[in-house]
Design a protein around this motif. Sequence first.
Motif, PDB file in Angstrom:
ATOM      1  N   MET A   1     -10.622 -10.851  -1.348  1.00 46.17           N
ATOM      2  CA  MET A   1      -9.590  -9.866  -1.643  1.00 46.17           C
ATOM      3  C   MET A   1     -10.018  -8.482  -1.183  1.00 46.17           C
ATOM      4  O   MET A   1     -11.184  -8.113  -1.318  1.00 46.17           O
ATOM      5  N   HIS A   2      -9.056  -7.732  -0.646  1.00 43.60           N
ATOM      6  CA  HIS A   2      -9.283  -6.350  -0.239  1.00 43.60           C
ATOM      7  C   HIS A   2      -8.401  -5.429  -1.066  1.00 43.60           C
ATOM      8  O   HIS A   2      -7.294  -5.796  -1.453  1.00 43.60           O
ATOM      9  N   ILE A   3      -8.877  -4.221  -1.307  1.00 44.43           N
ATOM     10  CA  ILE A   3      -8.046  -3.172  -1.891  1.00 44.43           C
ATOM     11  C   ILE A   3      -7.840  -2.103  -0.833  1.00 44.43           C
ATOM     12  O   ILE A   3      -8.790  -1.626  -0.217  1.00 44.43           O
ATOM     13  N   GLY A   4      -6.583  -1.760  -0.586  1.00 49.69           N
ATOM     14  CA  GLY A   4      -6.254  -0.676   0.334  1.00 49.69           C
ATOM     15  C   GLY A   4      -5.697   0.495  -0.451  1.00 49.69           C
ATOM     16  O   GLY A   4      -4.867   0.315  -1.348  1.00 49.69           O
ATOM     17  N   ILE A   5      -6.157   1.704  -0.129  1.00 46.99           N
ATOM     18  CA  ILE A   5      -5.728   2.908  -0.842  1.00 46.99           C
ATOM     19  C   ILE A   5      -5.338   3.954   0.190  1.00 46.99           C
ATOM     20  O   ILE A   5      -6.045   4.152   1.186  1.00 46.99           O
ATOM     21  N   ASP A   6      -4.222   4.629  -0.055  1.00 43.78           N
ATOM     22  CA  ASP A   6      -3.832   5.734   0.814  1.00 43.78           C
ATOM     23  C   ASP A   6      -3.488   6.938  -0.057  1.00 43.78           C
ATOM     24  O   ASP A   6      -2.656   6.835  -0.959  1.00 43.78           O
ATOM     25  N   VAL A   7      -4.143   8.057   0.234  1.00 47.98           N
ATOM     26  CA  VAL A   7      -3.926   9.289  -0.520  1.00 47.98           C
ATOM     27  C   VAL A   7      -2.945  10.164   0.247  1.00 47.98           C
ATOM     28  O   VAL A   7      -3.259  10.654   1.339  1.00 47.98           O
ATOM     29  N   GLY A   8      -1.762  10.345  -0.305  1.00 49.42           N
ATOM     30  CA  GLY A   8      -0.753  11.189   0.325  1.00 49.42           C
ATOM     31  C   GLY A   8      -0.609  12.513  -0.398  1.00 49.42           C
ATOM     32  O   GLY A   8      -1.248  12.759  -1.423  1.00 49.42           O
ATOM     33  N   GLY A   9       0.258  13.374   0.128  1.00 48.04           N
ATOM     34  CA  GLY A   9       0.460  14.674  -0.486  1.00 48.04           C
ATOM     35  C   GLY A   9       1.142  14.583  -1.832  1.00 48.04           C
ATOM     36  O   GLY A   9       0.957  15.450  -2.691  1.00 48.04           O
ATOM     37  N   MET A 254       1.823   3.156  10.221  1.00 44.72           N
ATOM     38  CA  MET A 254       2.278   2.440  11.409  1.00 44.72           C
ATOM     39  C   MET A 254       1.683   1.037  11.474  1.00 44.72           C
ATOM     40  O   MET A 254       2.383   0.055  11.763  1.00 44.72           O
ATOM     41  N   ARG A 255       0.395   0.928  11.190  1.00 47.28           N
ATOM     42  CA  ARG A 255      -0.243  -0.393  11.193  1.00 47.28           C
ATOM     43  C   ARG A 255       0.335  -1.274  10.098  1.00 47.28           C
ATOM     44  O   ARG A 255       0.563  -2.470  10.298  1.00 47.28           O
ATOM     45  N   GLY A 256       0.583  -0.675   8.931  1.00 49.04           N
ATOM     46  CA  GLY A 256       1.187  -1.436   7.842  1.00 49.04           C
ATOM     47  C   GLY A 256       2.592  -1.876   8.173  1.00 49.04           C
ATOM     48  O   GLY A 256       3.002  -2.994   7.845  1.00 49.04           O
ATOM     49  N   GLY A 257       3.352  -1.002   8.854  1.00 57.65           N
ATOM     50  CA  GLY A 257       4.702  -1.367   9.269  1.00 57.65           C
ATOM     51  C   GLY A 257       4.700  -2.539  10.232  1.00 57.65           C
ATOM     52  O   GLY A 257       5.543  -3.445  10.138  1.00 57.65           O
ATOM     53  N   ALA A 258       3.750  -2.533  11.175  1.00 60.41           N
ATOM     54  CA  ALA A 258       3.629  -3.645  12.120  1.00 60.41           C
ATOM     55  C   ALA A 258       3.281  -4.935  11.393  1.00 60.41           C
ATOM     56  O   ALA A 258       3.845  -6.013  11.669  1.00 60.41           O
ATOM     57  N   PHE A 259       2.371  -4.856  10.444  1.00 59.33           N
ATOM     58  CA  PHE A 259       1.932  -6.031   9.686  1.00 59.33           C
ATOM     59  C   PHE A 259       3.080  -6.619   8.870  1.00 59.33           C
ATOM     60  O   PHE A 259       3.316  -7.830   8.877  1.00 59.33           O
ATOM     61  N   HIS A 427       7.804  -4.507   0.527  1.00 56.84           N
ATOM     62  CA  HIS A 427       6.662  -3.641   0.238  1.00 56.84           C
ATOM     63  C   HIS A 427       6.589  -2.437   1.176  1.00 56.84           C
ATOM     64  O   HIS A 427       5.520  -1.863   1.379  1.00 56.84           O
ATOM     65  N   HIS A 428       7.753  -2.044   1.756  1.00 59.75           N
ATOM     66  CA  HIS A 428       7.727  -0.938   2.719  1.00 59.75           C
ATOM     67  C   HIS A 428       7.224   0.357   2.099  1.00 59.75           C
ATOM     68  O   HIS A 428       6.670   1.207   2.795  1.00 59.75           O
ATOM     69  N   ALA A 429       7.395   0.518   0.787  1.00 52.35           N
ATOM     70  CA  ALA A 429       6.951   1.752   0.133  1.00 52.35           C
ATOM     71  C   ALA A 429       5.438   1.858   0.084  1.00 52.35           C
ATOM     72  O   ALA A 429       4.891   2.935  -0.194  1.00 52.35           O
ATOM     73  N   PHE A 430       4.734   0.748   0.359  1.00 55.49           N
ATOM     74  CA  PHE A 430       3.270   0.739   0.290  1.00 55.49           C
ATOM     75  C   PHE A 430       2.645   0.447   1.655  1.00 55.49           C
ATOM     76  O   PHE A 430       1.496   0.003   1.735  1.00 55.49           O
ATOM     77  N   ALA A 431       3.403   0.678   2.726  1.00 54.67           N
ATOM     78  CA  ALA A 431       2.914   0.351   4.071  1.00 54.67           C
ATOM     79  C   ALA A 431       1.621   1.085   4.391  1.00 54.67           C
ATOM     80  O   ALA A 431       0.745   0.549   5.084  1.00 54.67           O
ATOM     81  N   ASN A 432       1.491   2.324   3.908  1.00 54.23           N
ATOM     82  CA  ASN A 432       0.278   3.085   4.209  1.00 54.23           C
ATOM     83  C   ASN A 432      -0.970   2.420   3.622  1.00 54.23           C
ATOM     84  O   ASN A 432      -1.980   2.267   4.305  1.00 54.23           O
ATOM     85  N   ALA A 433      -0.913   2.029   2.359  1.00 55.62           N
ATOM     86  CA  ALA A 433      -2.068   1.387   1.740  1.00 55.62           C
ATOM     87  C   ALA A 433      -2.312   0.005   2.333  1.00 55.62           C
ATOM     88  O   ALA A 433      -3.461  -0.420   2.493  1.00 55.62           O
ATOM     89  N   ILE A 434      -1.222  -0.720   2.674  1.00 56.49           N
ATOM     90  CA  ILE A 434      -1.377  -2.039   3.303  1.00 56.49           C
ATOM     91  C   ILE A 434      -2.016  -1.889   4.673  1.00 56.49           C
ATOM     92  O   ILE A 434      -2.888  -2.680   5.066  1.00 56.49           O
ATOM     93  N   GLY A 435      -1.630  -0.847   5.433  1.00 57.19           N
ATOM     94  CA  GLY A 435      -2.252  -0.598   6.730  1.00 57.19           C
ATOM     95  C   GLY A 435      -3.746  -0.360   6.607  1.00 57.19           C
ATOM     96  O   GLY A 435      -4.529  -0.794   7.462  1.00 57.19           O
ATOM     97  N   ALA A 436      -4.158   0.314   5.531  1.00 55.60           N
ATOM     98  CA  ALA A 436      -5.590   0.518   5.303  1.00 55.60           C
ATOM     99  C   ALA A 436      -6.276  -0.798   4.976  1.00 55.60           C
ATOM    100  O   ALA A 436      -7.374  -1.089   5.469  1.00 55.60           O
ATOM    101  N   ALA A 437      -5.616  -1.621   4.142  1.00 59.45           N
ATOM    102  CA  ALA A 437      -6.238  -2.865   3.687  1.00 59.45           C
ATOM    103  C   ALA A 437      -6.440  -3.875   4.802  1.00 59.45           C
ATOM    104  O   ALA A 437      -7.386  -4.671   4.763  1.00 59.45           O
ATOM    105  N   ILE A 438      -5.550  -3.872   5.809  1.00 66.95           N
ATOM    106  CA  ILE A 438      -5.646  -4.891   6.870  1.00 66.95           C
ATOM    107  C   ILE A 438      -6.282  -4.333   8.148  1.00 66.95           C
ATOM    108  O   ILE A 438      -6.310  -5.013   9.174  1.00 66.95           O
ATOM    109  N   ALA A 439      -6.776  -3.095   8.081  1.00 65.09           N
ATOM    110  CA  ALA A 439      -7.325  -2.456   9.284  1.00 65.09           C
ATOM    111  C   ALA A 439      -8.528  -3.222   9.829  1.00 65.09           C
ATOM    112  O   ALA A 439      -9.267  -3.876   9.094  1.00 65.09           O
TER     113      ALA A 439
END
Length: 513
Positions: A1-9, A254-259, A427-439
């Motif tokens: 299991m991976h945890i992806g985190i994205d810190v936004g404004g 962007m990576r999360g959106g592609a995934f 899960h489009h609202a979490f694409a940023n964190a998902i992009g980090a998790a699958i990088a």
Amino acid sequence: MHIGIDVGGTNTDAVLVEGRRVLAVCKATTTADVTTGIIEAVGGLRHAFEPAAITAVMIGTTHFVNAVVEGRGLARTAAIRLGLPATTALPPFVDWPEQLRQAIGGHAYLCHGGHEYDGRVISPLREDELRAVAADIADKGVRSVAITSVFSLVSSEFERRAAEILTAEVPGLLVSFSHEIGRLGLLERENATIINAALRVLAEQIADGLVESLTAQGIGAPLYLSQNDGTLMDLEYARCYPVATFSSGPTNSMRGGAFLSGTDDCAVVDVGGTTTDIGMLHNGFPREASSEVIISGVRTNFRMPDVRSVGLGGGSVVRQRPEIRVGPDSVGFRLSRQALVFGGDTLTATDVAVAAGLADIGDASLVRHLDGTLVRSVLDHVGDRIAAQVDRMRTSPAPLPVVLVGGGSVLVRDGIEGVSGIVRPEHHAFANAIGAAIAQVGGEVDRVFTMEPARRDEVLDAARQEAVDKAVAAGADAGSVRIVEIEEVPLAYLPGNASRVRARAVGDLLLGH
């Protein structure tokens, strides 16, 4: 299991991912110290995992770019350029905003050294000059230096030798090399290196803070930070190259959106709480900016995604006079206190989305009084602005698919002019964190080669192999590494069949590396 985190404004998002499955998601408000927001977001996932089951944690953070923009937390930095007797007309910091220059001290030194494009020496390195520089920066309390040698992408010999001399005189000095950070273009490469050097001390503090925030949750898995090309770097690499995190947020989206959408060639529109970022994907990775990138008024040329950002998001303030205007100012992470739906007194884009029935957040009864014409006008305004930005990113007149991600994407109604189709994945609202998790992990080569006609294929193969080797050294599984980009640009203004060659390789993270 991976945890992806994205810190936004506005929000800090966390996701729990296993393979291609998203097991749990959590959205927390970004806090002023950022670390507290990360703890809260990860805490929201605790019901879905045991700490021992986590094999890696990936974080996309705005810590470093915010520090430069705000001019805070930057180390006193010296810029040392090796190039005399050339380059005196434009010294280091020549094009910097005065406020940012003062924030890091603005100490500049010109010394002998440097190379021509073909490796010939401009002038020999003078050790006595560098020892005098070392004594001066020690007296001034400088802890970090940026070393830039003319055409160091051709030969890095002088930069490395200068570092040996300086660190021998000033133990503990943090050194950033321009040949490891920037690209062709002396001033822009030097600027990028100075910014990196100014962030080195802060990087040490933030790296320790991130580890502590995860330890507080009982997680001892390796920690990785997202880079601005859609790949990962480990914590030790991040301590040395914090500038590589710039724009990692939009890249993760962007990576999360592609995934999530299964679309590798498209435009991705990420509507967050504060800004909307639009980028293009090619082969599942962001298109890179081909020209210089301005960071807080400073021209740089290090690797950055080609992203257009506009001040438009869920927290954007809506004004009705003299005409409908949304943003660029935003209530940011204060949305839950200042928006109308939460009992506040500020009309935001989120309030309009709730009034239109596009979002279910807060108390909808608090926005029932909003005029229907106002609501439609705001949504039309948002759609028109996003359509205009997508159009600017296109490289052909053919309609292209658009993937909508981000919590604020509810503001965008279906049907954007010039678009072949709109995908709003689960899960489009979490694409940023998902992009980090699958990088994945990457390696890159970008320098000038002499391309003799009979050896062209040999040179390109060597560049590819070097990129692969760098990816493996960075932690990629050797069996999964592939070349995703190879580019050769003949430099007609230089004699000797010189060409700039760029090669990128990516591979899956080798856990336990």
